[in-house]
Design a protein around this motif. Structure first.
Motif, PDB file in Angstrom:
ATOM      1  N   ASN A  11      41.344  30.630  54.042  1.00 45.08           N
ATOM      2  CA  ASN A  11      40.951  32.017  54.235  1.00 45.08           C
ATOM      3  C   ASN A  11      41.588  32.845  53.112  1.00 45.08           C
ATOM      4  N   PRO A  12      41.061  32.737  51.880  1.00 47.38           N
ATOM      5  CA  PRO A  12      41.758  33.298  50.727  1.00 47.38           C
ATOM      6  C   PRO A  12      41.878  34.821  50.701  1.00 47.38           C
ATOM      7  N   LEU A  13      41.085  35.531  51.495  1.00 48.15           N
ATOM      8  CA  LEU A  13      41.232  36.982  51.558  1.00 48.15           C
ATOM      9  C   LEU A  13      41.928  37.422  52.848  1.00 48.15           C
ATOM     10  N   ASN A  14      42.453  36.459  53.592  1.00 54.18           N
ATOM     11  CA  ASN A  14      43.219  36.762  54.810  1.00 54.18           C
ATOM     12  C   ASN A  14      42.437  37.641  55.786  1.00 54.18           C
ATOM     13  N   ILE A  15      41.264  37.170  56.180  1.00 57.25           N
ATOM     14  CA  ILE A  15      40.441  37.880  57.159  1.00 57.25           C
ATOM     15  C   ILE A  15      41.148  37.804  58.513  1.00 57.25           C
ATOM     16  N   ILE A  16      41.302  38.965  59.146  1.00 60.99           N
ATOM     17  CA  ILE A  16      41.987  39.059  60.429  1.00 60.99           C
ATOM     18  C   ILE A  16      41.066  38.547  61.536  1.00 60.99           C
ATOM     19  N   LYS A  17      41.660  37.850  62.499  1.00 59.04           N
ATOM     20  CA  LYS A  17      40.895  37.351  63.640  1.00 59.04           C
ATOM     21  C   LYS A  17      40.303  38.509  64.436  1.00 59.04           C
TER      22      LYS A  17
END
Length: 144
Positions: A11-17
């Motif tokens: 998840n290289p852009l750190n998408i929040i759950k």
């Protein structure tokens, strides 16, 4: 040295759950309490591109500055530095209107994801080179 969280999670852009969204290839339940995890890096890149397209089309975030201000809240990030770094890496001014996401503008959007991932994950040159093919896979999965 420990691998960056975004890389460990594919998840290289750190998408929040989110309880409202399940992404293609998202691992549920996630072992990370805050961020999505994906089966492959290509699927994580696809989700990033899809989310950026939503920002552009639905929320009218049509510049690097507007995208990053929405993506990375000032309460958690040095937004000015983030914008400056992404603009420098892409060669696009922070306030320049980005083109719609189409096949002929692929390089703009893939470069944007690579630059944002560089900031999010602290990538070096080798990390950027390793991630680039997965961004291309994400684009192809988004636009089959």
């Amino acid at each position: 040295m420990k691998q960056a969280r975004g890389l460990r999670n594919n998840n290289p852009l750190n998408i929040i759950k989110s309880d409202n969204i399940t992404w293609q290839g998202e691992i549920k339940p996630s072992r990370d309490k805050n961020f999505c995890q994906f089966e492959t890096m290509g699927l994580g890149c696809r989700a990033a591109l899809k989310l950026l397209r939503t920002y552009y089309e639905k929320h009218r975030c049509c510049t690097i500055s507007r995208i990053i201000r929405r993506w990375a809240p000032e309460t958690e990030n040095n937004v000015q530095a983030y914008i400056k770094n992404v603009s420098r890496m892409t060669g696009i001014r922070a306030t320049t209107l980005l083109p719609p996401m189409k096949e002929e503008t692929k390089i703009v959007w893939c470069d944007l994801v690579l630059a944002m991932a560089t900031v999010e994950c602290g990538l070096d040159t080798q990390g950027r080179e390793q991630l680039a093919p997965s961004i291309d896979v994400g684009w192809r999965l988004l636009n089959p």
